[in-house]
Design a protein around this motif. Structure first.
Motif, PDB file in Angstrom:
ATOM      1  N   UNK A 174      10.782   8.582   4.582  1.00 33.28           N
ATOM      2  CA  UNK A 174       9.918   7.777   5.442  1.00 33.28           C
ATOM      3  C   UNK A 174       8.702   7.347   4.629  1.00 33.28           C
ATOM      4  N   UNK A 175       8.270   6.128   4.866  1.00 34.48           N
ATOM      5  CA  UNK A 175       7.096   5.629   4.172  1.00 34.48           C
ATOM      6  C   UNK A 175       5.884   6.455   4.598  1.00 34.48           C
ATOM      7  N   UNK A 176       5.120   6.938   3.633  1.00 37.55           N
ATOM      8  CA  UNK A 176       3.999   7.825   3.922  1.00 37.55           C
ATOM      9  C   UNK A 176       2.982   7.160   4.836  1.00 37.55           C
ATOM     10  N   UNK A 177       2.718   5.902   4.621  1.00 42.77           N
ATOM     11  CA  UNK A 177       1.749   5.189   5.468  1.00 42.77           C
ATOM     12  C   UNK A 177       2.224   5.154   6.923  1.00 42.77           C
ATOM     13  N   UNK A 178       3.499   4.887   7.135  1.00 48.87           N
ATOM     14  CA  UNK A 178       4.055   4.865   8.495  1.00 48.87           C
ATOM     15  C   UNK A 178       3.971   6.253   9.125  1.00 48.87           C
ATOM     16  N   UNK A 179       4.330   7.271   8.367  1.00 49.53           N
ATOM     17  CA  UNK A 179       4.291   8.647   8.874  1.00 49.53           C
ATOM     18  C   UNK A 179       2.883   9.022   9.314  1.00 49.53           C
ATOM     19  N   UNK A 180       1.898   8.750   8.482  1.00 48.09           N
ATOM     20  CA  UNK A 180       0.525   9.112   8.804  1.00 48.09           C
ATOM     21  C   UNK A 180      -0.016   8.306   9.988  1.00 48.09           C
ATOM     22  N   UNK A 181       0.489   7.115  10.191  1.00 45.86           N
ATOM     23  CA  UNK A 181       0.039   6.306  11.337  1.00 45.86           C
ATOM     24  C   UNK A 181       0.562   6.852  12.658  1.00 45.86           C
ATOM     25  N   UNK A 182       1.531   7.739  12.624  1.00 46.76           N
ATOM     26  CA  UNK A 182       2.112   8.326  13.840  1.00 46.76           C
ATOM     27  C   UNK A 182       1.267   9.475  14.400  1.00 46.76           C
ATOM     28  N   UNK A 183       0.273   9.940  13.640  1.00 49.90           N
ATOM     29  CA  UNK A 183      -0.568  11.042  14.093  1.00 49.90           C
ATOM     30  C   UNK A 183      -1.523  10.594  15.190  1.00 49.90           C
ATOM     31  N   UNK A 202       7.943   5.227  -5.045  1.00 50.71           N
ATOM     32  CA  UNK A 202       7.743   6.645  -5.356  1.00 50.71           C
ATOM     33  C   UNK A 202       8.173   7.463  -4.155  1.00 50.71           C
ATOM     34  N   UNK A 203       8.880   8.569  -4.422  1.00 53.85           N
ATOM     35  CA  UNK A 203       9.283   9.484  -3.365  1.00 53.85           C
ATOM     36  C   UNK A 203       8.782  10.878  -3.708  1.00 53.85           C
ATOM     37  N   UNK A 204       7.953  11.429  -2.821  1.00 54.38           N
ATOM     38  CA  UNK A 204       7.580  12.842  -2.928  1.00 54.38           C
ATOM     39  C   UNK A 204       8.690  13.610  -2.241  1.00 54.38           C
ATOM     40  N   UNK A 205       9.410  14.408  -3.017  1.00 55.97           N
ATOM     41  CA  UNK A 205      10.504  15.198  -2.461  1.00 55.97           C
ATOM     42  C   UNK A 205      10.038  16.648  -2.384  1.00 55.97           C
ATOM     43  N   UNK A 206       9.982  17.202  -1.163  1.00 51.56           N
ATOM     44  CA  UNK A 206       9.381  18.514  -0.949  1.00 51.56           C
ATOM     45  C   UNK A 206      10.408  19.646  -0.930  1.00 51.56           C
ATOM     46  N   UNK A 255       5.294   4.222  -1.117  1.00 51.05           N
ATOM     47  CA  UNK A 255       5.324   5.682  -1.275  1.00 51.05           C
ATOM     48  C   UNK A 255       6.060   6.276  -0.082  1.00 51.05           C
ATOM     49  N   UNK A 256       7.049   7.111  -0.385  1.00 53.69           N
ATOM     50  CA  UNK A 256       7.876   7.755   0.631  1.00 53.69           C
ATOM     51  C   UNK A 256       7.786   9.270   0.498  1.00 53.69           C
ATOM     52  N   UNK A 265      -1.590  18.353  -4.234  1.00 54.73           N
ATOM     53  CA  UNK A 265      -2.591  17.747  -3.357  1.00 54.73           C
ATOM     54  C   UNK A 265      -2.761  16.321  -3.843  1.00 54.73           C
ATOM     55  N   UNK A 266      -2.525  15.380  -2.930  1.00 54.40           N
ATOM     56  CA  UNK A 266      -2.689  13.972  -3.278  1.00 54.40           C
ATOM     57  C   UNK A 266      -3.751  13.369  -2.373  1.00 54.40           C
ATOM     58  N   UNK A 267      -4.317  12.272  -2.833  1.00 52.16           N
ATOM     59  CA  UNK A 267      -5.209  11.495  -1.973  1.00 52.16           C
ATOM     60  C   UNK A 267      -4.468  10.222  -1.617  1.00 52.16           C
ATOM     61  N   UNK A 268      -4.336   9.990  -0.319  1.00 53.69           N
ATOM     62  CA  UNK A 268      -3.679   8.779   0.163  1.00 53.69           C
ATOM     63  C   UNK A 268      -4.661   8.065   1.067  1.00 53.69           C
TER      64      UNK A 268
END
Length: 186
Positions: free
Chosen positions: A175-184, A51-55, A6-7, A98-101
């Motif tokens: 960017x991979x969503x998991x990688x992005x969230x791990x940067x917080x 999958x790519x969430x494009x905002x 997921x990106x 709103x998604x749950x990841x």
């Protein structure tokens, strides 16, 4: 077969010559090179079944987005499209999601700015409050602000719990969503 990933990304602004000046996209010689590079970087990163969430704000074009199908066809992955302020040509306008990841609710929106300056493309303040109350997302992931006010809208703002995924902040590739969230910061 690889497990689909997921990106997330926003604000490619394909076909938009002025964005090069507005957002300091100096590494591109012209709009054609910018378009080519962004499609190339996207496809080097995203697989066919990812999958790519494009905002929002995929194409900025005088022809009212007639080329959107062509651009979407060139980009790998399954695209879930959130409407942006330059996406006036879209028939289906999904204003947010709103998604749950990994069990965490996240609000995905083009612009989180509820102050009324961008009424056409933002959620009203009461709508943002309603979403936050009902779904309780701790983090809002958005685009729209590009790289023009990094003090207020950096890639990750741990203080306000906002993440800016404008293309300029991601080297013009999803960017991979998991990688992005791990940067917080936790």
């Amino acid at each position: 077969m690889e497990t689909p990933r997921i990106f997330i990304i926003s604000d490619l602004h394909l076909e938009h010559a002025n964005i090069m000046k507005y957002c300091h996209r100096d590494q591109f010689e012209d709009v054609q090179q910018m378009n080519y590079e962004m499609v190339s970087r996207w496809n080097q990163t995203v697989g066919k079944f990812d999958t790519v969430y494009f905002l929002g704000d995929l194409v900025f074009s005088r022809n009212k987005g007639r080329n959107i199908r062509g651009w979407l066809h060139k980009l790998n992955g399954i695209k879930i499209f959130i409407w942006g302020n330059h996406d006036t040509y879209l028939k289906c306008k999904l204003p947010y999601l709103v998604i749950k990841f990994n069990g965490e609710p996240l609000l995905l929106v083009h612009s989180e700015d509820p102050d009324g300056r961008h009424n056409k493309e933002t959620l009203a303040h009461t709508e943002v409050c309603k979403i936050i109350t009902e779904w309780k997302p701790r983090w809002i992931i958005h685009g729209h602000h590009h790289n023009n006010n990094l003090q207020k809208h950096p890639l990750i703002n741990n203080e306000s719990h906002m993440i800016n995924v404008s293309a300029e902040l991601l080297d013009y590739r999803p960017i991979e969503l998991e990688k992005l969230l791990s940067m917080r910061s936790r």
